[in-house]
Design an enzyme around this catalytic site. Structure first.
Site, PDB file in Angstrom:
ATOM      1  N   ARG A 186       5.016   0.032  -6.170  1.00 38.41           N
ATOM      2  CA  ARG A 186       4.962  -0.649  -4.902  1.00 38.41           C
ATOM      3  C   ARG A 186       3.942  -1.968  -5.139  1.00 38.41           C
ATOM      4  O   ARG A 186       4.090  -2.984  -4.206  1.00 38.41           O
ATOM      5  CB  ARG A 186       4.720   0.100  -3.738  1.00 38.41           C
ATOM      6  CG  ARG A 186       5.680   1.363  -3.639  1.00 38.41           C
ATOM      7  CD  ARG A 186       5.064   2.164  -2.409  1.00 38.41           C
ATOM      8  NE  ARG A 186       5.190   1.426  -1.303  1.00 38.41           N
ATOM      9  CZ  ARG A 186       6.196   1.444  -0.505  1.00 38.41           C
ATOM     10  NH1 ARG A 186       7.311   2.024  -0.770  1.00 38.41           N
ATOM     11  NH2 ARG A 186       5.966   0.487   0.812  1.00 38.41           N
ATOM     12  N   GLU A 202      19.044 -16.854  -7.994  1.00 39.24           N
ATOM     13  CA  GLU A 202      18.526 -15.530  -8.667  1.00 39.24           C
ATOM     14  C   GLU A 202      18.193 -15.410  -9.854  1.00 39.24           C
ATOM     15  O   GLU A 202      17.296 -14.694 -10.273  1.00 39.24           O
ATOM     16  CB  GLU A 202      19.726 -14.482  -8.258  1.00 39.24           C
ATOM     17  CG  GLU A 202      19.424 -13.325  -8.740  1.00 39.24           C
ATOM     18  CD  GLU A 202      18.369 -12.487  -7.751  1.00 39.24           C
ATOM     19  OE1 GLU A 202      17.750 -12.925  -6.951  1.00 39.24           O
ATOM     20  OE2 GLU A 202      18.036 -11.225  -8.410  1.00 39.24           O
ATOM     21  N   CYS A 212       0.970  -1.363  -0.122  1.00 39.65           N
ATOM     22  CA  CYS A 212      -0.150  -0.038   0.028  1.00 39.65           C
ATOM     23  C   CYS A 212       0.883   1.320  -0.036  1.00 39.65           C
ATOM     24  O   CYS A 212       2.006   1.206   0.411  1.00 39.65           O
ATOM     25  CB  CYS A 212      -0.749  -0.080   1.325  1.00 39.65           C
ATOM     26  SG  CYS A 212      -1.818  -1.656   1.343  1.00 39.65           S
ATOM     27  N   GLU A 253       9.553 -14.481 -11.743  1.00 41.53           N
ATOM     28  CA  GLU A 253       8.727 -13.368 -11.139  1.00 41.53           C
ATOM     29  C   GLU A 253       8.341 -12.293 -12.414  1.00 41.53           C
ATOM     30  O   GLU A 253       7.137 -11.838 -12.250  1.00 41.53           O
ATOM     31  CB  GLU A 253       9.617 -12.514  -9.936  1.00 41.53           C
ATOM     32  CG  GLU A 253      10.941 -11.851 -10.511  1.00 41.53           C
ATOM     33  CD  GLU A 253      11.299 -10.989  -9.240  1.00 41.53           C
ATOM     34  OE1 GLU A 253      12.580 -10.642  -9.185  1.00 41.53           O
ATOM     35  OE2 GLU A 253      10.691 -10.478  -8.377  1.00 41.53           O
ATOM     36  N   LYS A 263       6.797  -4.082  -4.513  1.00 46.89           N
ATOM     37  CA  LYS A 263       8.293  -3.858  -4.427  1.00 46.89           C
ATOM     38  C   LYS A 263       8.665  -3.974  -3.021  1.00 46.89           C
ATOM     39  O   LYS A 263       9.883  -4.472  -2.841  1.00 46.89           O
ATOM     40  CB  LYS A 263       8.423  -2.285  -4.954  1.00 46.89           C
ATOM     41  CG  LYS A 263       9.776  -1.803  -5.026  1.00 46.89           C
ATOM     42  CD  LYS A 263      10.671  -2.711  -6.129  1.00 46.89           C
ATOM     43  CE  LYS A 263      12.110  -2.484  -5.830  1.00 46.89           C
ATOM     44  NZ  LYS A 263      12.957  -3.477  -6.599  1.00 46.89           N
ATOM     45  N   LYS A 288      14.542 -14.352 -11.047  1.00 44.95           N
ATOM     46  CA  LYS A 288      14.292 -13.122 -11.598  1.00 44.95           C
ATOM     47  C   LYS A 288      13.300 -13.464 -13.019  1.00 44.95           C
ATOM     48  O   LYS A 288      12.268 -12.841 -13.310  1.00 44.95           O
ATOM     49  CB  LYS A 288      15.806 -12.870 -12.664  1.00 44.95           C
ATOM     50  CG  LYS A 288      16.021 -11.444 -12.780  1.00 44.95           C
ATOM     51  CD  LYS A 288      16.244 -10.633 -11.719  1.00 44.95           C
ATOM     52  CE  LYS A 288      15.241 -10.488 -10.392  1.00 44.95           C
ATOM     53  NZ  LYS A 288      15.654  -9.959  -9.273  1.00 44.95           N
ATOM     54  N   HIS A 325      19.730 -36.463  -7.229  1.00 49.86           N
ATOM     55  CA  HIS A 325      19.044 -37.140  -5.926  1.00 49.86           C
ATOM     56  C   HIS A 325      17.453 -36.986  -6.165  1.00 49.86           C
ATOM     57  O   HIS A 325      16.775 -36.727  -5.064  1.00 49.86           O
ATOM     58  CB  HIS A 325      19.587 -36.266  -4.855  1.00 49.86           C
ATOM     59  CG  HIS A 325      20.991 -36.806  -4.431  1.00 49.86           C
ATOM     60  ND1 HIS A 325      21.745 -37.730  -3.949  1.00 49.86           N
ATOM     61  CD2 HIS A 325      22.032 -35.803  -4.845  1.00 49.86           C
ATOM     62  CE1 HIS A 325      22.638 -37.871  -3.897  1.00 49.86           C
ATOM     63  NE2 HIS A 325      23.217 -36.756  -4.572  1.00 49.86           N
ATOM     64  N   ASN A 372      -1.782   2.139   5.977  1.00 50.43           N
ATOM     65  CA  ASN A 372      -0.847   0.852   5.473  1.00 50.43           C
ATOM     66  C   ASN A 372      -0.520   0.171   6.790  1.00 50.43           C
ATOM     67  O   ASN A 372      -0.331   0.762   7.750  1.00 50.43           O
ATOM     68  CB  ASN A 372       0.610   1.370   5.242  1.00 50.43           C
ATOM     69  CG  ASN A 372       0.591   2.029   3.737  1.00 50.43           C
ATOM     70  OD1 ASN A 372      -0.647   2.364   3.216  1.00 50.43           O
ATOM     71  ND2 ASN A 372       1.544   2.914   3.098  1.00 50.43           N
ATOM     72  N   GLY A 373      -0.454  -1.176   6.422  1.00 51.81           N
ATOM     73  CA  GLY A 373      -0.435  -1.939   7.460  1.00 51.81           C
ATOM     74  C   GLY A 373      -1.568  -2.637   7.857  1.00 51.81           C
ATOM     75  O   GLY A 373      -2.501  -2.995   7.350  1.00 51.81           O
ATOM     76  N   TRP A 386      -3.179  -2.653  -1.357  1.00 54.29           N
ATOM     77  CA  TRP A 386      -2.685  -3.978  -1.809  1.00 54.29           C
ATOM     78  C   TRP A 386      -3.538  -4.823  -0.654  1.00 54.29           C
ATOM     79  O   TRP A 386      -3.184  -4.992   0.486  1.00 54.29           O
ATOM     80  CB  TRP A 386      -1.074  -4.108  -1.596  1.00 54.29           C
ATOM     81  CG  TRP A 386      -0.721  -5.199  -2.293  1.00 54.29           C
ATOM     82  CD1 TRP A 386      -0.250  -5.459  -3.592  1.00 54.29           C
ATOM     83  CD2 TRP A 386      -0.220  -6.503  -1.728  1.00 54.29           C
ATOM     84  NE1 TRP A 386       0.269  -6.736  -3.731  1.00 54.29           N
ATOM     85  CE2 TRP A 386       0.217  -7.430  -2.605  1.00 54.29           C
ATOM     86  CE3 TRP A 386      -0.288  -7.229  -0.340  1.00 54.29           C
ATOM     87  CZ2 TRP A 386       0.896  -8.683  -2.391  1.00 54.29           C
ATOM     88  CZ3 TRP A 386       0.051  -8.474   0.051  1.00 54.29           C
ATOM     89  CH2 TRP A 386       0.698  -8.997  -1.074  1.00 54.29           C
TER      90      TRP A 386
END
Ligand code: M6R
Length: 608
Positions: free
Chosen positions: A27, A480, A2, A487, A603, A484, A503, A101-102, A75
């Site tokens: 964000r 990584e 948010c 996502e 973000k 990348k 394995h 927010n939160g 969000w």
């Protein structure tokens, strides 16, 4: 996640709020709204979906008049993304509007209390409960009512509040969620992220936990939650607003990939003096001498940097390093004491799990060092010691330049620790430092070969599953590279330590499966190649990534090879990450994905 903006001043608030929210779009959000007060009357406008819809609905703000207002991008956490659940929320009387927010954890309890007193609710959110409680306590002074209400809230929150009975006034409250006040000649602002303020001012004050700000057109006052007045510092933000533009590129992610050579220079050069990594002011000699072990704690890509840093620090400084995911660290009863340094790596400086891990480490007596990109962020403020990456604003959700800056900084830390512990000889020290200083130019060479990576991406963008394998730092790079790719392109992808294939994982390999074999680490090239041969024998296509000097050897095994210039082993990941970033970018481009704002992602992750 948010985003919050607020403005009170001479100008019309709505266009300012909409522009501010646009700067926070990166964000991640799923609905947006504004509330503006005009001569004691409140207008609220909200939409589910993109901010462009809110612009349309409000005629770019022209339809919502007034000089004092608050705005929000949501969000969803409590309740689905919908117009009813989006912010601002207004109390039943219509007097108090709030953005948040939160999470207010005890909202159900507070809601029940208000229901028992006859209040009714229109949304499923904790935020509406906050608006109603403030209204419930309102007796002609909004500051008093807010202070009384927030003393009852449990959880993490940043709030922006306006009360129509007190025109021209805004209240901002912070508790474990960022909130920044900005000062300009045309009025005063607040925002949850400095990006929303940069177009208006670079003079800011960072609210600390349990602090309240009261903003009016020409003045801002600060209070504790018990309403004791407090003095706050005005600080200057280094970033300028141009840094947040695409600069002619199609995507922020691409621009940020291209910025990496400069970012490395900016990050490392100020910390090198007379051919030495100079960090004594941050990590004292005494601390290094007493250090028994070191923890690196982070999430996502920052965690992947931690894994590479572990290999490098252990190799050069011979200090045991444990790398732990921040969300696990908090609950694993970590063995840390006053001789432990806990390094928290975070681009945003706001990741809740990392911040809470920091608090946990401090409580257990450890010294905490934040490696952070955003000045004034919660982790930067809470850590005992801070080293900044100088990546500038990173807007694309998928990190690239901040990852590289973190990586370069951890090489300097490894060198510094090794020198202090006497575990490195002069020649090796000089060789690694020289190699680090050469990284920006070598990165430039790799970026010039982007057309070849684009060609490879074009050949492979239809794949449904892509595997990454590697050993040691190449395994960390696989993690990584895979993150990348998944996502931003939404291709299913997994990363495995190459030696682990036999394995279990190798059973997933079938005809045509793409396996990206990272073999940058020359002492392990042969081993990784033998794993590449195993998958190829089972029908996989192998795309390898290797140093220039072993290209020929690798091309006997792989179908295609991406190369990077040769460098010292410690610096290989700093170069090898670039082709992986470019590959992910071009694959996502060919698949028509929303590269800068991938679905479901934010973000900075400010919830647990
Ligand atoms: O801001 P932080 O570095 O604390 O963020 C940690 C992760 O959320 C972040 O690295 C995430 O994995 C990236 N978006 C991946 O590209």
């Amino acid at each position: 996640m948010c985003g919050i903006v607020g403005y009170t001043g001479d100008k019309q608030a709505s266009p300012i709020l909409l522009d501010g929210l646009e700067k926070l779009e990166y964000r991640g959000y799923d609905s947006a709204g504004i509330a503006v007060e005009n001569g004691g009357k409140l207008t609220v406008s909200k939409t589910k979906g993109r901010l462009a819809l809110l612009r349309e609905k409000t005629e770019n703000g022209a339809a919502v008049q007034g000089v004092t207002g608050i705005g929000h991008t949501r969000w969803a956490t409590h309740g689905k993304p919908s117009e009813e659940n989006s912010h601002p929320h207004v109390s039943e009387s219509g007097r108090v509007a709030i953005v948040h927010n939160g999470i207010i954890e005890n909202y159900m309890e507070l809601k029940q209390m208000l229901l028992n007193r006859g209040r009714s609710f229109v949304s499923e959110t904790d935020t509406e409960v906050a608006a109603q409680l403030i209204d419930f306590y309102y007796e002609g002074d909004i500051l008093q009512a807010v202070a009384k209400a927030v003393r009852e809230f449990e959880g993490n929150y940043a709030l922006g509040i306006l009360c129509v009975d007190e025109p021209g006034k805004l209240i901002a409250v912070r508790n474990h969620a960022p909130l920044i006040v900005g000062y300009a000649l045309d009025g005063n602002y607040f925002a949850s992220d400095v990006m929303a303020l940069l177009a208006h001012t670079r003079s800011v004050t960072y609210l600390a936990d349990e602090e309240i700000a009261v903003l009016e057109k020409t003045q801002v006052h600060y209070y504790s939650s018990f309403l004791d007045p407090i003095e706050k510092k005005v600080e200057r933000v280094e970033w300028d607003s141009a840094a947040a533009d695409k600069g002619g590129y199609e995507h922020f992610m691409f621009k940020e990939i291209m910025e990496q050579p400069e970012v490395i220079r900016r990050t490392v050069l100020p910390l090198i003096r007379d051919g030495r990594a100079e960090m004594e002011q941050i990590i004292s000699k005494a601390m290094v001498a007493n250090m028994k072990r070191l923890f690196i704690v982070a999430c996502g890509s920052s965690y992947h940097v931690g894994i590479i840093a572990k290999y490098n620090i252990e190799k050069l400084a011979r200090i045991p390093v444990e790398v732990v995911l921040a969300s696990e660290f908090r609950y694993c009863d970590p063995i840390v004491d006053e001789n432990t340094l806990v390094i928290l790596i975070s681009q945003s400086g706001e990741t809740t799990d990392t911040l809470e891990a920091l608090r946990e480490a401090k409580e257990r007596g450890a010294t905490t060092l934040g490696i952070v990109n955003v000045e004034g962020s919660s982790i930067a403020k809470a850590a005992d010691l801070v080293l900044y990456t100088k990546a500038g604003p990173e807007i694309a959700v998928a990190t690239t330049k901040a990852y590289s800056a973190q990586l370069a900084l951890t090489v300097l830390i490894a060198l510094y620790l090794a020198e202090q512990r006497g575990t490195i000889d002069q020649a090796t020290y000089d060789e690694i430092l020289g190699a680090l200083l050469a990284v920006p130019e070598q990165m430039g060479t790799i970026l010039e070969q982007k057309a070849y990576i684009q060609y490879l991406a074009y050949q492979h963008f239809h794949n449904d599953d892509i595997f990454f394998i590697g050993r040691n730092v190449d395994y960390a790079l696989s993690l990584e590279g895979s993150l990348k790719l998944k996502e931003i392109s939404y291709i299913h992808s997994e990363a495995y330590a190459a030696g682990e294939l036999k394995h279990g994982t190798i059973s997933l390999v079938e005809d045509g499966t793409l396996v990206i074999a990272i073999a940058s680490c020359r002492r392990l090239t042969e081993k990784t190649l033998s794993n590449a041969m195993e998958v190829r024998a089972r029908g996989a296509q192998v795309l390898a990534l290797a140093a220039e000097s072993v290209k020929e050897e690798v091309s006997h095994v792989a179908d295609q090879v991406m190369t990077i210039p040769d460098t010292h082993d410690v610096l290989l990941p700093s170069l090898a990450i670039l082709p992986l970033q470019l590959f992910a970018y071009y694959v996502a481009l060919y698949r028509g994905c929303d590269i800068d704002k991938p679905r479901n992602l934010a973000k900075s992750v400010t919830v647990e």
